[in-house]
Design a protein around this motif. Structure first.
Motif, PDB file in Angstrom:
ATOM      1  N   TRP A   1      23.073 -14.646   6.835  1.00 49.33           N
ATOM      2  CA  TRP A   1      24.482 -14.580   7.260  1.00 49.33           C
ATOM      3  C   TRP A   1      25.139 -15.959   7.175  1.00 49.33           C
ATOM      4  CZ3 TRP A   1      27.017 -17.112  11.215  1.00 49.33           C
ATOM      5  CH2 TRP A   1      28.307 -16.672  11.500  1.00 49.33           C
TER       6      TRP A   1
ATOM      7  N   ASN B   1      27.927 -17.084   4.306  1.00 51.28           N
ATOM      8  CA  ASN B   1      29.281 -17.408   4.762  1.00 51.28           C
ATOM      9  C   ASN B   1      29.689 -18.818   4.365  1.00 51.28           C
ATOM     10  OD1 ASN B   1      30.601 -15.182   6.053  1.00 51.28           O
ATOM     11  ND2 ASN B   1      29.021 -15.269   7.624  1.00 51.28           N
TER      12      ASN B   1
ATOM     13  N   VAL C   1      26.306 -14.307  16.666  1.00 49.21           N
ATOM     14  CA  VAL C   1      25.981 -13.300  15.651  1.00 49.21           C
ATOM     15  C   VAL C   1      24.556 -12.791  15.865  1.00 49.21           C
ATOM     16  CG1 VAL C   1      25.547 -12.984  13.178  1.00 49.21           C
ATOM     17  CG2 VAL C   1      27.674 -14.023  13.946  1.00 49.21           C
TER      18      VAL C   1
ATOM     19  N   PHE D   1      25.640  -8.930   3.223  1.00 43.04           N
ATOM     20  CA  PHE D   1      25.184 -10.284   2.913  1.00 43.04           C
ATOM     21  C   PHE D   1      23.895 -10.216   2.108  1.00 43.04           C
ATOM     22  CE2 PHE D   1      27.603 -10.335   6.804  1.00 43.04           C
ATOM     23  CZ  PHE D   1      28.454 -11.410   6.628  1.00 43.04           C
TER      24      PHE D   1
END
Length: 141
Positions: free
Chosen positions: A17, A21, A40, A73
């Motif tokens: 993740w 990102n 998260v 992802f």
């Protein structure tokens, strides 16, 4: 193989993740993503998360909040190998409609979702980042 997230998967999934990102959203400060990392990780267990595993290594995941895709992802080294499509097809089989938000500057993601029959429904602003985004919608035919 696609399967449900296990508690032991959270560190690997959170790392994917974060790295994804940072790369895909170069237009947002790195600190924004890093400061949300622990949150998260906590949220992972509250959502419907499916991981793609190959050779006992998680290479991607999709997170759902009912019919809302929190994100898809895929690890850097495995992008453009069809994993995102496999994950998306997997959740399309489970839902009659899906929606998501995507940053307007993330052209690669927008074209992926359009290729997968998502349509732009409206335009908005992500308050947390100040970035414009699209809400996209998919419905089973």
């Amino acid at each position: 193989m696609i399967r449900k997230l296990l508690n032991g998967d959270i560190d690997r999934v959170a790392d994917i993740w974060l790295k994804t990102n940072l790369k895909a959203h170069y237009f947002i400060s790195n600190q924004y993503w890093k400061s949300n990392y622990e949150l998260v990780k906590e949220m992972m267990s509250q959502y419907e998360v499916y991981v793609f595993e190959a050779d006992k290594m998680i290479q991607g995941f999709v997170g759902l909040n009912d019919k809302y895709i929190e994100g898809i992802f895929v690890s850097d080294e495995m992008q453009s190998c069809g994993i995102g499509k496999l994950l998306l097809d997997y959740v399309k089989d489970k839902k009659v409609s899906l929606r998501l938000n995507v940053y307007q500057k993330n052209a690669r993601a927008i074209s992926f979702y359009q290729r997968e029959a998502f349509i732009i429904q409206c335009e908005g602003l992500d308050e947390a980042t100040g970035e414009k985004e699209y809400t996209m919608l998919w419905k089973r035919k």
